[in-house]
Design a protein around this motif. Structure first.
Motif, PDB file in Angstrom:
ATOM      1  N   GLN A   1       0.842  -1.193   0.000  1.00  0.00           N
ATOM      2  CA  GLN A   1       0.000   0.000   0.000  1.00  0.00           C
ATOM      3  C   GLN A   1       0.880   1.247   0.000  1.00  0.00           C
ATOM      4  O   GLN A   1       1.843   1.348   0.760  1.00  0.00           O
ATOM      5  CB  GLN A   1      -0.927   0.018   1.213  1.00  0.00           C
ATOM      6  N   THR A   2       0.538   2.191  -0.861  1.00  0.00           N
ATOM      7  CA  THR A   2       1.343   3.399  -1.007  1.00  0.00           C
ATOM      8  C   THR A   2       0.902   4.481  -0.031  1.00  0.00           C
ATOM      9  O   THR A   2      -0.181   4.421   0.553  1.00  0.00           O
ATOM     10  CB  THR A   2       1.252   3.943  -2.440  1.00  0.00           C
ATOM     11  N   VAL A   3       1.765   5.490   0.117  1.00  0.00           N
ATOM     12  CA  VAL A   3       1.467   6.643   0.966  1.00  0.00           C
ATOM     13  C   VAL A   3       1.728   7.911   0.149  1.00  0.00           C
ATOM     14  O   VAL A   3       2.415   7.880  -0.869  1.00  0.00           O
ATOM     15  CB  VAL A   3       2.336   6.648   2.238  1.00  0.00           C
ATOM     16  N   TYR A   4       1.172   9.031   0.598  1.00  0.00           N
ATOM     17  CA  TYR A   4       1.390  10.294  -0.105  1.00  0.00           C
ATOM     18  C   TYR A   4       2.838  10.765   0.077  1.00  0.00           C
ATOM     19  O   TYR A   4       3.420  10.643   1.152  1.00  0.00           O
ATOM     20  CB  TYR A   4       0.443  11.374   0.410  1.00  0.00           C
ATOM     21  N   HIS A   5       3.381  11.329  -0.999  1.00  0.00           N
ATOM     22  CA  HIS A   5       4.697  11.964  -0.944  1.00  0.00           C
ATOM     23  C   HIS A   5       4.600  13.210  -0.067  1.00  0.00           C
ATOM     24  O   HIS A   5       3.574  13.884  -0.030  1.00  0.00           O
ATOM     25  CB  HIS A   5       5.134  12.345  -2.361  1.00  0.00           C
ATOM     26  N   ALA A   6       5.676  13.499   0.650  1.00  0.00           N
ATOM     27  CA  ALA A   6       5.650  14.624   1.591  1.00  0.00           C
ATOM     28  C   ALA A   6       5.545  15.971   0.892  1.00  0.00           C
ATOM     29  O   ALA A   6       4.941  16.905   1.438  1.00  0.00           O
ATOM     30  CB  ALA A   6       6.899  14.600   2.468  1.00  0.00           C
ATOM     31  N   ARG A   7       6.115  16.090  -0.336  1.00  0.00           N
ATOM     32  CA  ARG A   7       6.154  17.398  -0.993  1.00  0.00           C
ATOM     33  C   ARG A   7       5.471  17.412  -2.355  1.00  0.00           C
ATOM     34  O   ARG A   7       4.902  18.423  -2.735  1.00  0.00           O
ATOM     35  CB  ARG A   7       7.610  17.849  -1.180  1.00  0.00           C
ATOM     36  N   ASP A   8       5.565  16.330  -3.101  1.00  0.00           N
ATOM     37  CA  ASP A   8       5.075  16.311  -4.475  1.00  0.00           C
ATOM     38  C   ASP A   8       3.679  15.699  -4.568  1.00  0.00           C
ATOM     39  O   ASP A   8       3.229  14.993  -3.661  1.00  0.00           O
ATOM     40  CB  ASP A   8       6.021  15.496  -5.369  1.00  0.00           C
ATOM     41  N   ARG A   9       3.023  15.947  -5.715  1.00  0.00           N
ATOM     42  CA  ARG A   9       1.772  15.254  -6.025  1.00  0.00           C
ATOM     43  C   ARG A   9       2.153  13.853  -6.503  1.00  0.00           C
ATOM     44  O   ARG A   9       2.348  13.593  -7.688  1.00  0.00           O
ATOM     45  CB  ARG A   9       1.009  15.996  -7.120  1.00  0.00           C
ATOM     46  N   ALA A  10       2.315  12.945  -5.567  1.00  0.00           N
ATOM     47  CA  ALA A  10       2.778  11.598  -5.880  1.00  0.00           C
ATOM     48  C   ALA A  10       2.423  10.674  -4.723  1.00  0.00           C
ATOM     49  O   ALA A  10       2.184  11.116  -3.595  1.00  0.00           O
ATOM     50  CB  ALA A  10       4.290  11.589  -6.113  1.00  0.00           C
ATOM     51  N   ARG A  11       2.402   9.372  -5.038  1.00  0.00           N
ATOM     52  CA  ARG A  11       2.263   8.341  -4.019  1.00  0.00           C
ATOM     53  C   ARG A  11       3.534   7.498  -4.045  1.00  0.00           C
ATOM     54  O   ARG A  11       4.077   7.208  -5.108  1.00  0.00           O
ATOM     55  CB  ARG A  11       1.023   7.483  -4.240  1.00  0.00           C
ATOM     56  N   VAL A  12       4.011   7.127  -2.863  1.00  0.00           N
ATOM     57  CA  VAL A  12       5.290   6.448  -2.723  1.00  0.00           C
ATOM     58  C   VAL A  12       5.071   5.083  -2.087  1.00  0.00           C
ATOM     59  O   VAL A  12       4.268   4.939  -1.159  1.00  0.00           O
ATOM     60  CB  VAL A  12       6.263   7.275  -1.852  1.00  0.00           C
ATOM     61  N   CYS A  13       5.790   4.098  -2.597  1.00  0.00           N
ATOM     62  CA  CYS A  13       5.771   2.778  -1.976  1.00  0.00           C
ATOM     63  C   CYS A  13       6.766   2.756  -0.820  1.00  0.00           C
ATOM     64  O   CYS A  13       7.965   2.956  -1.035  1.00  0.00           O
ATOM     65  CB  CYS A  13       6.121   1.700  -2.990  1.00  0.00           C
ATOM     66  N   PRO A  14       6.309   2.521   0.418  1.00  0.00           N
ATOM     67  CA  PRO A  14       7.242   2.518   1.556  1.00  0.00           C
ATOM     68  C   PRO A  14       8.147   1.293   1.576  1.00  0.00           C
ATOM     69  O   PRO A  14       9.148   1.280   2.298  1.00  0.00           O
ATOM     70  CB  PRO A  14       6.312   2.532   2.767  1.00  0.00           C
ATOM     71  N   ALA A  15       7.829   0.268   0.772  1.00  0.00           N
ATOM     72  CA  ALA A  15       8.639  -0.952   0.767  1.00  0.00           C
ATOM     73  C   ALA A  15       9.774  -0.886  -0.247  1.00  0.00           C
ATOM     74  O   ALA A  15      10.940  -1.116   0.086  1.00  0.00           O
ATOM     75  CB  ALA A  15       7.760  -2.168   0.488  1.00  0.00           C
ATOM     76  N   CYS A  16       9.436  -0.556  -1.526  1.00  0.00           N
ATOM     77  CA  CYS A  16      10.479  -0.579  -2.569  1.00  0.00           C
ATOM     78  C   CYS A  16      10.855   0.811  -3.062  1.00  0.00           C
ATOM     79  O   CYS A  16      11.773   0.949  -3.871  1.00  0.00           O
ATOM     80  CB  CYS A  16      10.036  -1.454  -3.747  1.00  0.00           C
ATOM     81  N   GLY A  17      10.159   1.850  -2.615  1.00  0.00           N
ATOM     82  CA  GLY A  17      10.533   3.215  -2.944  1.00  0.00           C
ATOM     83  C   GLY A  17      10.030   3.733  -4.274  1.00  0.00           C
ATOM     84  O   GLY A  17      10.326   4.873  -4.642  1.00  0.00           O
ATOM     85  N   LEU A  18       9.255   2.931  -5.009  1.00  0.00           N
ATOM     86  CA  LEU A  18       8.746   3.377  -6.301  1.00  0.00           C
ATOM     87  C   LEU A  18       7.786   4.552  -6.108  1.00  0.00           C
ATOM     88  O   LEU A  18       6.900   4.502  -5.253  1.00  0.00           O
ATOM     89  CB  LEU A  18       8.028   2.230  -7.016  1.00  0.00           C
ATOM     90  N   VAL A  19       7.992   5.615  -6.916  1.00  0.00           N
ATOM     91  CA  VAL A  19       7.162   6.817  -6.831  1.00  0.00           C
ATOM     92  C   VAL A  19       6.151   6.795  -7.975  1.00  0.00           C
ATOM     93  O   VAL A  19       6.515   6.577  -9.132  1.00  0.00           O
ATOM     94  CB  VAL A  19       8.019   8.094  -6.894  1.00  0.00           C
ATOM     95  N   HIS A  20       4.887   7.013  -7.650  1.00  0.00           N
ATOM     96  CA  HIS A  20       3.810   6.966  -8.634  1.00  0.00           C
ATOM     97  C   HIS A  20       3.245   8.370  -8.819  1.00  0.00           C
ATOM     98  O   HIS A  20       2.518   8.869  -7.961  1.00  0.00           O
ATOM     99  CB  HIS A  20       2.689   6.022  -8.163  1.00  0.00           C
ATOM    100  N   TYR A  21       3.606   9.021  -9.925  1.00  0.00           N
ATOM    101  CA  TYR A  21       3.082  10.343 -10.242  1.00  0.00           C
ATOM    102  C   TYR A  21       1.792  10.202 -11.061  1.00  0.00           C
ATOM    103  O   TYR A  21       1.560   9.159 -11.684  1.00  0.00           O
ATOM    104  CB  TYR A  21       4.103  11.146 -11.043  1.00  0.00           C
ATOM    105  N   PRO A  22       0.972  11.252 -11.099  1.00  0.00           N
ATOM    106  CA  PRO A  22      -0.210  11.200 -11.964  1.00  0.00           C
ATOM    107  C   PRO A  22       0.184  10.925 -13.410  1.00  0.00           C
ATOM    108  O   PRO A  22       1.143  11.502 -13.934  1.00  0.00           O
ATOM    109  CB  PRO A  22      -0.837  12.592 -11.801  1.00  0.00           C
ATOM    110  N   ARG A  23      -0.551  10.044 -14.045  1.00  0.00           N
ATOM    111  CA  ARG A  23      -0.241   9.650 -15.421  1.00  0.00           C
ATOM    112  C   ARG A  23      -0.663  10.747 -16.391  1.00  0.00           C
ATOM    113  O   ARG A  23      -1.683  11.402 -16.199  1.00  0.00           O
ATOM    114  CB  ARG A  23      -0.979   8.356 -15.752  1.00  0.00           C
ATOM    115  N   LEU A  24       0.131  10.925 -17.437  1.00  0.00           N
ATOM    116  CA  LEU A  24      -0.204  11.859 -18.507  1.00  0.00           C
ATOM    117  C   LEU A  24       0.108  11.185 -19.836  1.00  0.00           C
ATOM    118  O   LEU A  24       1.189  10.636 -20.022  1.00  0.00           O
ATOM    119  CB  LEU A  24       0.610  13.145 -18.368  1.00  0.00           C
TER     120      LEU A  24
END
Length: 283
Positions: free
Chosen positions: A132-155
């Motif tokens: 389960q991902t969590v919100y990034h502290a500064r960016d509009r993104a969700r971060v995986c706390p396990a593997c560190g993958l950052v998920h930005y809004p798709r365009l």
């Protein structure tokens, strides 16, 4: 740091986190049930909730995103459950039907809102490891706390192009368009492709014409579901139209004084066609 920029009449300042002084301040709420927006009918127009919280409308959002400020009014995106009922006098409506019914500035912010809501909905879990991902502290993104993958809004970038020959424009009707409605050609950009290469490929694939003099025209967000339309003009001085009938129903060359029914404002396809009509009008 976010900078303000003008929409059509008002100043929009994007932001990710609502400041403390926004609590209790009435704002525009883009409340979605799936991809449908909560609106109220006011004559031949519609309006958005202007409230401090959706709770005033007896709605409980599952997730909320702060969008920023339209002039000095805070703006929010929110998603409610798929079985949520609209309050009395309100309804959930698809965005396409609101092009001419919602204030222009509010419509384009609705496009931003629905994409952010959809991104938040579809990235609750990491696509690489399933955590389960969590919100990034500064960016509009969700971060995986396990593997560190950052998920930005798709365009998804897509080109849209006015193909010209002498005093005519190429207009086509895809199988998705209503009968009689024509538009310019468009298509999604493929990995490893420049925008200009995409223009040439799409025109070749859809009508079997070679193009030249590809020139940038403008761009427009297109939230169906998460596109950025990048517009061009070009010329196709030779060749006959050969339709890709799997995608296109009809296509032809039209002079400015004989245009068929075309998309409505404020779409960029209409801007391209209006530009052509304005620069090639006889007399």
């Amino acid at each position: 740091m976010h900078h303000s920029y003008s929409l059509s009449r008002r100043l929009f300042t994007p932001a990710i986190h609502a400041p403390g002084n926004a609590d209790g301040v009435p704002g525009f709420w883009y409340v979605f049930r799936g991809y449908r927006l909560l609106v109220a009918e006011r004559g031949d127009r519609v309006q958005l909730p202007l409230v401090a919280s959706p709770a005033e409308l007896e709605l409980q959002p599952e997730r909320v995103q702060f969008l920023g400020w339209l002039d000095d009014v805070p703006c929010y995106a929110a998603e409610v459950a798929v079985d949520a009922n609209p309050p009395l006098g309100w309804r959930f409506e698809g965005l396409r039907s609101l092009l001419d019914a919602l204030d222009t500035d509010l419509f384009w912010l609705a496009g931003r809102a629905v994409q952010i809501v959809d991104w938040d909905r579809t990235h609750q879990f990491c696509g690489r490891c399933g955590t389960q991902t969590v919100y990034h502290a500064r960016d509009r993104a969700r971060v995986c706390p396990a593997c560190g993958l950052v998920h930005y809004p798709r365009l998804s970038p897509a080109i849209i192009v006015a193909v010209l020959r002498d005093d005519k424009i190429l207009l086509a009707r895809s199988h998705r368009h209503p009968p009689g409605r024509y538009s310019v050609l468009a298509g999604f950009v493929e990995p490893g492709e420049t925008l200009e290469e995409c223009v040439a490929r799409e025109v070749k694939e859809e009508v079997d014409l070679d193009v030249e003099n590809v020139r940038y025209f403008g761009s427009q967000p297109w939230p169906f579901p998460h596109s950025l339309m990048i517009a061009f003009t070009c010329e196709a001085p030779r060749g006959e139209i050969e339709l890709d009938t799997s995608e296109m129903a009809e296509a032809g060359w039209f002079r400015a004084d004989e245009l068929p029914p075309v998309p409505p404002p404020p779409t960029i396809s209409r801007r391209l066609i209006d530009w052509f009509a304005g620069t090639h009008r006889s007399g």
